[in-house]
Design a protein around this motif. Sequence first.
Motif, PDB file in Angstrom:
ATOM      1  N   VAL A   6      -1.109 -17.524   6.281  1.00  0.00           N
ATOM      2  CA  VAL A   6      -0.620 -16.572   7.275  1.00  0.00           C
ATOM      3  C   VAL A   6      -1.573 -15.376   7.306  1.00  0.00           C
ATOM      4  CG1 VAL A   6       1.812 -17.225   7.065  1.00  0.00           C
ATOM      5  CG2 VAL A   6       0.901 -15.438   5.596  1.00  0.00           C
ATOM      6  N   VAL A  44      -1.632 -11.407   7.474  1.00  0.00           N
ATOM      7  CA  VAL A  44      -0.796 -10.222   7.269  1.00  0.00           C
ATOM      8  C   VAL A  44      -1.711  -9.005   7.265  1.00  0.00           C
ATOM      9  CG1 VAL A  44       0.814  -9.081   5.710  1.00  0.00           C
ATOM     10  CG2 VAL A  44       0.829 -11.562   5.871  1.00  0.00           C
ATOM     11  N   SER A  59       4.296 -14.061  12.207  1.00  0.00           N
ATOM     12  CA  SER A  59       3.319 -13.168  11.571  1.00  0.00           C
ATOM     13  C   SER A  59       3.799 -11.720  11.556  1.00  0.00           C
ATOM     14  CB  SER A  59       1.970 -13.248  12.293  1.00  0.00           C
ATOM     15  OG  SER A  59       1.405 -14.515  12.131  1.00  0.00           O
ATOM     16  N   THR A  60       4.396 -11.276  12.650  1.00  0.00           N
ATOM     17  CA  THR A  60       4.917  -9.909  12.710  1.00  0.00           C
ATOM     18  C   THR A  60       6.063  -9.725  11.737  1.00  0.00           C
ATOM     19  OG1 THR A  60       4.285  -9.762  15.036  1.00  0.00           O
ATOM     20  CG2 THR A  60       5.884  -8.143  14.251  1.00  0.00           C
ATOM     21  N   ILE A  67       6.585 -11.414   8.929  1.00  0.00           N
ATOM     22  CA  ILE A  67       6.030 -11.411   7.577  1.00  0.00           C
ATOM     23  C   ILE A  67       5.337 -10.078   7.283  1.00  0.00           C
ATOM     24  CG2 ILE A  67       4.305 -12.480   6.053  1.00  0.00           C
ATOM     25  CD1 ILE A  67       5.036 -15.176   7.396  1.00  0.00           C
ATOM     26  N   ALA A  68       4.619  -9.535   8.255  1.00  0.00           N
ATOM     27  CA  ALA A  68       3.962  -8.237   8.066  1.00  0.00           C
ATOM     28  C   ALA A  68       4.986  -7.141   7.794  1.00  0.00           C
ATOM     29  CB  ALA A  68       3.115  -7.893   9.288  1.00  0.00           C
ATOM     30  N   SER A  69       6.118  -7.209   8.487  1.00  0.00           N
ATOM     31  CA  SER A  69       7.185  -6.234   8.269  1.00  0.00           C
ATOM     32  C   SER A  69       7.742  -6.345   6.854  1.00  0.00           C
ATOM     33  CB  SER A  69       8.299  -6.455   9.300  1.00  0.00           C
ATOM     34  OG  SER A  69       9.393  -5.623   9.037  1.00  0.00           O
ATOM     35  N   ASP A  90       6.151  -7.575   4.306  1.00  0.00           N
ATOM     36  CA  ASP A  90       5.067  -7.157   3.414  1.00  0.00           C
ATOM     37  C   ASP A  90       5.035  -5.637   3.270  1.00  0.00           C
ATOM     38  OD1 ASP A  90       2.678  -7.636   1.826  1.00  0.00           O
ATOM     39  OD2 ASP A  90       1.546  -6.871   3.539  1.00  0.00           O
ATOM     40  N   THR A  91       5.236  -4.928   4.355  1.00  0.00           N
ATOM     41  CA  THR A  91       5.213  -3.465   4.341  1.00  0.00           C
ATOM     42  C   THR A  91       6.347  -2.883   3.503  1.00  0.00           C
ATOM     43  OG1 THR A  91       4.221  -3.415   6.541  1.00  0.00           O
ATOM     44  CG2 THR A  91       5.330  -1.415   5.818  1.00  0.00           C
ATOM     45  N   LEU A 133       4.485 -11.767  -2.466  1.00  0.00           N
ATOM     46  CA  LEU A 133       4.963 -11.861  -1.085  1.00  0.00           C
ATOM     47  C   LEU A 133       5.970 -12.988  -0.903  1.00  0.00           C
ATOM     48  CD1 LEU A 133       4.926 -10.892   1.840  1.00  0.00           C
ATOM     49  CD2 LEU A 133       2.855 -12.284   2.186  1.00  0.00           C
TER      50      LEU A 133
END
Length: 106
Positions: A22, A24, A53-54, A56-58, A60-61, A68
């Motif tokens: 993915v 990130v 992806s969005t 997962i990025a959220s 991650d943040t 992760l």
Amino acid sequence: MRNDQSGDRRGEREYAVVKRSVIVGGHKTSVSLEDAFWTSLKDIAMRRGMTLSTQIASIDTDRRTSNLSSAIRLYVLEHFRTRAASTMFIGERLAPSTRLAPLGPE
């Protein structure tokens, strides 16, 4: 006694850990999750109108763990815990005559 093989394979697939790449925050990384978590995460993202992806990025943040994959599992768990709790609270607001009767002696 053995279960039907097709049922066994479906269960095995749900519990099998699947590693996926993915992106990130503009960086490619790999995440290993059981298929059931991938499916749930995709469903959550779709319902929120986000790409995977969005989503997962959220996660991650906001994560509080260095892993992760663990953060995603905890996020999915919390999502469904919150949904279950809100469903229970909605049920508690029903009029007494619409509530289900207890199944056994109290």
